[in-house]
Design a protein around this motif. Structure first.
Motif, mmCIF file in Angstrom:
data_model
loop_
_atom_site.group_PDB
_atom_site.id
_atom_site.type_symbol
_atom_site.label_atom_id
_atom_site.label_comp_id
_atom_site.label_asym_id
_atom_site.label_seq_id
_atom_site.Cartn_x
_atom_site.Cartn_y
_atom_site.Cartn_z
ATOM 1 N N THR A 29 0.846 -1.200 0.000
ATOM 2 C CA THR A 29 0.000 0.000 0.000
ATOM 3 C C THR A 29 0.880 1.247 0.000
ATOM 4 O O THR A 29 1.349 1.680 1.045
ATOM 5 C CB THR A 29 -0.925 0.046 1.229
ATOM 6 N N ALA A 74 0.504 4.773 -0.467
ATOM 7 C CA ALA A 74 -0.533 5.805 -0.551
ATOM 8 C C ALA A 74 -0.015 7.049 -1.256
ATOM 9 O O ALA A 74 -0.753 7.707 -1.986
ATOM 10 C CB ALA A 74 -1.036 6.147 0.842
ATOM 11 N N GLN A 115 -9.225 10.701 -7.351
ATOM 12 C CA GLN A 115 -10.202 9.640 -7.153
ATOM 13 C C GLN A 115 -10.034 9.011 -5.778
ATOM 14 O O GLN A 115 -9.019 9.210 -5.114
ATOM 15 C CB GLN A 115 -10.021 8.579 -8.233
ATOM 16 N N SER A 116 -11.025 8.239 -5.447
ATOM 17 C CA SER A 116 -10.969 7.552 -4.160
ATOM 18 C C SER A 116 -9.721 6.662 -4.102
ATOM 19 O O SER A 116 -9.410 5.969 -5.065
ATOM 20 C CB SER A 116 -12.229 6.706 -3.989
ATOM 21 N N SER A 150 -6.680 7.780 -3.927
ATOM 22 C CA SER A 150 -5.516 8.392 -4.577
ATOM 23 C C SER A 150 -4.523 8.988 -3.575
ATOM 24 O O SER A 150 -3.423 9.386 -3.958
ATOM 25 C CB SER A 150 -5.971 9.466 -5.561
ATOM 26 N N LYS A 176 -5.423 11.420 -0.963
ATOM 27 C CA LYS A 176 -5.734 12.777 -0.489
ATOM 28 C C LYS A 176 -5.756 12.864 1.039
ATOM 29 O O LYS A 176 -5.141 13.749 1.632
ATOM 30 C CB LYS A 176 -7.109 13.224 -1.034
ATOM 31 N N THR A 177 -6.484 11.936 1.637
ATOM 32 C CA THR A 177 -6.577 11.962 3.101
ATOM 33 C C THR A 177 -5.206 11.716 3.731
ATOM 34 O O THR A 177 -4.836 12.346 4.726
ATOM 35 C CB THR A 177 -7.588 10.901 3.587
ATOM 36 N N GLU A 213 -0.286 10.895 10.625
ATOM 37 C CA GLU A 213 0.582 9.853 10.072
ATOM 38 C C GLU A 213 1.964 10.459 9.830
ATOM 39 O O GLU A 213 2.101 11.679 9.694
ATOM 40 C CB GLU A 213 0.013 9.343 8.736
ATOM 41 N N GLU A 262 -12.643 16.808 2.895
ATOM 42 C CA GLU A 262 -14.018 16.631 2.423
ATOM 43 C C GLU A 262 -15.037 17.220 3.385
ATOM 44 O O GLU A 262 -15.965 16.513 3.822
ATOM 45 C CB GLU A 262 -14.308 15.140 2.224
ATOM 46 N N HIS A 269 -13.980 16.045 -3.430
ATOM 47 C CA HIS A 269 -14.405 15.258 -4.571
ATOM 48 C C HIS A 269 -15.229 16.100 -5.529
ATOM 49 O O HIS A 269 -15.507 15.678 -6.641
ATOM 50 C CB HIS A 269 -15.359 14.150 -4.085
HETATM 51 N N1 LIG Z 1 -4.361 3.309 7.914
HETATM 52 C C1 LIG Z 1 -4.152 2.721 6.723
HETATM 53 N N2 LIG Z 1 -3.572 1.514 6.659
HETATM 54 C C2 LIG Z 1 -3.349 0.900 5.470
HETATM 55 N N3 LIG Z 1 -3.667 1.440 4.312
HETATM 56 C C3 LIG Z 1 -4.250 2.654 4.289
HETATM 57 C C4 LIG Z 1 -4.527 3.351 5.504
HETATM 58 N N4 LIG Z 1 -5.119 4.530 5.196
HETATM 59 C C5 LIG Z 1 -5.204 4.554 3.855
HETATM 60 N N5 LIG Z 1 -4.699 3.442 3.300
HETATM 61 C C6 LIG Z 1 -4.584 3.143 1.857
HETATM 62 O O1 LIG Z 1 -3.852 4.198 1.268
HETATM 63 C C7 LIG Z 1 -4.434 4.560 0.035
HETATM 64 C C8 LIG Z 1 -4.803 6.039 0.044
HETATM 65 O O2 LIG Z 1 -5.836 6.244 0.968
HETATM 66 P P1 LIG Z 1 -6.454 7.667 1.293
HETATM 67 O O3 LIG Z 1 -7.376 7.517 2.450
HETATM 68 O O4 LIG Z 1 -5.358 8.634 1.425
HETATM 69 O O5 LIG Z 1 -7.276 7.928 -0.022
HETATM 70 P P2 LIG Z 1 -8.268 9.128 -0.358
HETATM 71 O O6 LIG Z 1 -7.707 9.774 -1.580
HETATM 72 O O7 LIG Z 1 -8.466 9.982 0.820
HETATM 73 O O8 LIG Z 1 -9.592 8.352 -0.708
HETATM 74 P P3 LIG Z 1 -11.126 8.828 -0.496
HETATM 75 O O9 LIG Z 1 -11.413 9.794 -1.565
HETATM 76 O O10 LIG Z 1 -11.908 7.557 -0.653
HETATM 77 O O11 LIG Z 1 -11.216 9.404 0.867
HETATM 78 C C9 LIG Z 1 -5.628 3.631 -0.165
HETATM 79 O O12 LIG Z 1 -5.211 2.575 -1.009
HETATM 80 C C10 LIG Z 1 -5.943 3.130 1.205
HETATM 81 O O13 LIG Z 1 -6.465 1.837 1.135
#
Ligand SMILES: Nc1ncnc2c1ncn2[C@@H]1O[C@H](COP(=O)(O)OP(=O)(O)OP(=O)(O)O)[C@@H](O)[C@H]1O
Ligand SMILES: [Mg+2]
Lengths: 227, 306
Positions: free
Chosen positions: A15, A17, A36-37, A39, A41-42, A52, A163, A195
């Protein structure tokens, strides 16, 4: 104000991120992060307030290199960065006033200062007439405004919103974005993760797009470019 | 950032936690108290056994009968000699006449005994000394000590009432009671640790949102931890205080019962708890507090990551 140099975040070997993200956000900017989900961002947002830690690379907030921040320093960082989430994160058993005051209480602020600041920030978000309601007695938009008020009590130089409109209808979402713009005009740097294509397009501010953990575009006065 | 303010707020949050989880708090406190009840019951039984043992030991005496030829002066000098020993509590002189009188009194109804006394004509008893020691262990020593060339030939008989069996019985009984009691107390302490651990876990679970938000808005780890640690300390204090009150009431109302069973000893049982009460309950509070604080700290490290 915020500078990321070659930042990677791996949650595990499979993973990844974020990969080699570099970006520079100047004081007073209003930046939207889209993608996208999944990607990343969080993850990017969480790195900024040390929820983190980066696996690789350097993150500087203000003059502060937080890449290797000590646990004991995290609270100090959090008091300088306001954070807002999709799910508001309000305490259900506390009133609007108490929710906002709480952020000052945990920081050891004096009661008198708390009595000064809380009405001020509640006025900024337009909830000064609902101070004694509980979260369940408020609309989603109002709850999000409480959470924004709370993020403002330490007069942060940076506001990170992940978000913030995700749970709101268009009208309430628009109100929240207006509020963020107002806060940005007061001089706070705003990082908005979203989004919402319409919001990004109407803002006409800088847009950074992520895909699979990498920055794929970074445009001033940008538009939502993804499919 | 004011330390005083933070402490006051931590205390406020602590009381909120306790009241908002009333039943959980109540059960935790009850288990703490049950643990202390067991410990104190063991202690109480021990003190009573000790008192009974001592009162029996006090009654144990050795009697040294001298030959009729031994003069009163000689026997009295032996009395002085024995009094010189630290182990000796008291030495009573019983004259030959006294011995005869008390013998007659005891066997007054027995015609044959009285007739045979008549036959002898003179007083068959000699003077005697009745020795009591501080401890039953010292009898051997005393019996040896009197065997000096000066007195040995005048001694007719040495005799001590056979309390040894009784003492051994009480001794082994009380050590068995002690063992069983401590095993029970240890069991309760173990259960208490588990319950405290679970209580804290549940409390942390119940408050996880609040804790998460506290951390997000910049509360430091100590501000998050303090209410949980304070809560554990408060349960310990509450349990120790309630236990002290219950013990006081128990001693107060058990007085008549104790007098009935143990005679004078009851006074010493009460005195023991009056004298040692503060130390006992401070120790119990201290041990409980350390135990529950360690448990809390461990639960927080595992489930709170602070
Ligand atoms: N605590 C964690 N442990 C393991 N993998 C994680 C963790 N948090 C996020 N990921 C992985 O890291 C990647 C990015 O996640 P992130 O939450 O940053 O995406 P996002 O862009 O915020 O998505 P969304 O739009 O759905 O909120 C994803 O593949 C997710 O599964
Ligand atoms: Mg996300």
């Amino acid at each position: 104000m915020i500078r990321l140099t070659n930042v990677s975040k791996h949650y595990g070997p499979d993973t990844r991120a974020l990969e080699h993200v570099s970006l520079n956000i100047k004081p007073g900017e209003f930046v939207s992060i889209v993608g996208q989900s999944g990607s990343g961002k969080t993850t990017l947002a969480k790195l900024l307030f040390a929820e983190e830690m980066a696996t690789k690379g350097k993150i500087v907030v203000g003059d502060w290199d937080i890449s290797k921040i000590a646990r004991s320093q995290v609270p100090t960082l959090r008091r300088q960065i306001g954070v807002v989430f999709q799910d508001f994160k309000l305490l259900q058993r506390k009133t609007v006033y108490e929710n906002v005051a709480f952020a000052l209480q945990v920081a050891g602020e004096k009661s008198k200062r708390i009595r000064d600041i809380v009405p001020q920030v509640l006025k900024i978000v337009g909830l000064h007439d609902k101070t004694h309601r509980y979260p369940r007695q408020l609309s989603g938009g109002e709850q999000q405004r409480v959470s924004i008020a709370r993020s403002l009590v330490h007069r942060p130089k940076i506001l990170v919103a992940d978000e913030p409109t995700g749970n709101l209808d268009t009208i309430h979402a628009h109100e929240i974005i207006q509020l963020l713009k107002k806060i940005n005009e007061y001089g706070t740097t705003v990082v908005l993760v979203t989004h919402d294509r319409d919001i990004v397009n109407s803002l006409k501010k800088r847009v950074i797009s992520l895909a699979e953990g990498r920055v794929v575009s970074d445009i001033q006065h940008g538009k939502y470019v993804l499919s | 950032m004011s330390v005083y303010l933070s402490i006051m707020r931590a205390i406020k949050f602590t009381f909120q936690n306790i009241l908002r989880n009333f039943w959980l708090s109540f059960i935790t406190l009850t288990i703490f108290i049950l643990t202390l009840v067991t410990v104190n019951a063991v202690l109480f039984v021990n003190v009573v056994a000790q008192e009974v043992l001592e009162s029996v030991e006090e009654r144990v005496e050795v009697t040294i009968y001298f030959q009729p030829e031994a003069t009163e002066d000689l026997v009295k000098s032996a009395q002085g000699y024995l009094r010189g020993f630290g182990q000796v509590r008291d030495v009573q002189f019983v004259s030959a006449q006294d011995a005869l009188d008390s013998f007659k009194e005891r066997h007054g109804a027995d015609e044959i005994v009285l007739a045979s006394l008549e036959e002898i004509g003179s007083n068959p008893f000699g003077n005697a000394l009745v020795v009591s020691t501080n401890s039953t262990d010292d009898f051997e020593f005393i019996l040896d000590a009197i065997e000096t060339p000066e007195y040995a030939s005048y001694i007719k008989e040495k005799d001590f009432t056979d309390y040894e069996v009784i003492i051994e019985r009480i001794d082994s009984l009380s050590s068995r009671v002690r063992l069983a009691g401590f095993a029970l107390a240890a069991l309760f302490a173990f259960i208490a640790v588990l319950i405290i651990f679970n209580t804290i876990r549940v409390a942390i679970y119940v408050h996880r949102d609040e804790i998460g938000i506290m951390k997000l808005v910049g509360a430091n780890d100590w501000f998050v931890r303090a209410p949980f640690l304070l809560e554990a300390a408060l349960y310990s204090l509450g349990a120790a205080v309630l236990m002290a009150i219950m013990m006081f009431l128990f001693l107060h109302f058990s007085q008549d019962w104790l007098i009935g069973y143990f005679g004078d000893s009851h006074a010493d049982v009460n005195a023991y708890f009056v004298d040692n009460g503060p130390v006992i309950f401070l120790t119990e509070f201290g041990v409980l507090a350390v135990l529950s604080l360690l448990t809390t700290a461990y639960a927080m490290r595992r489930y709170l990551r602070v």
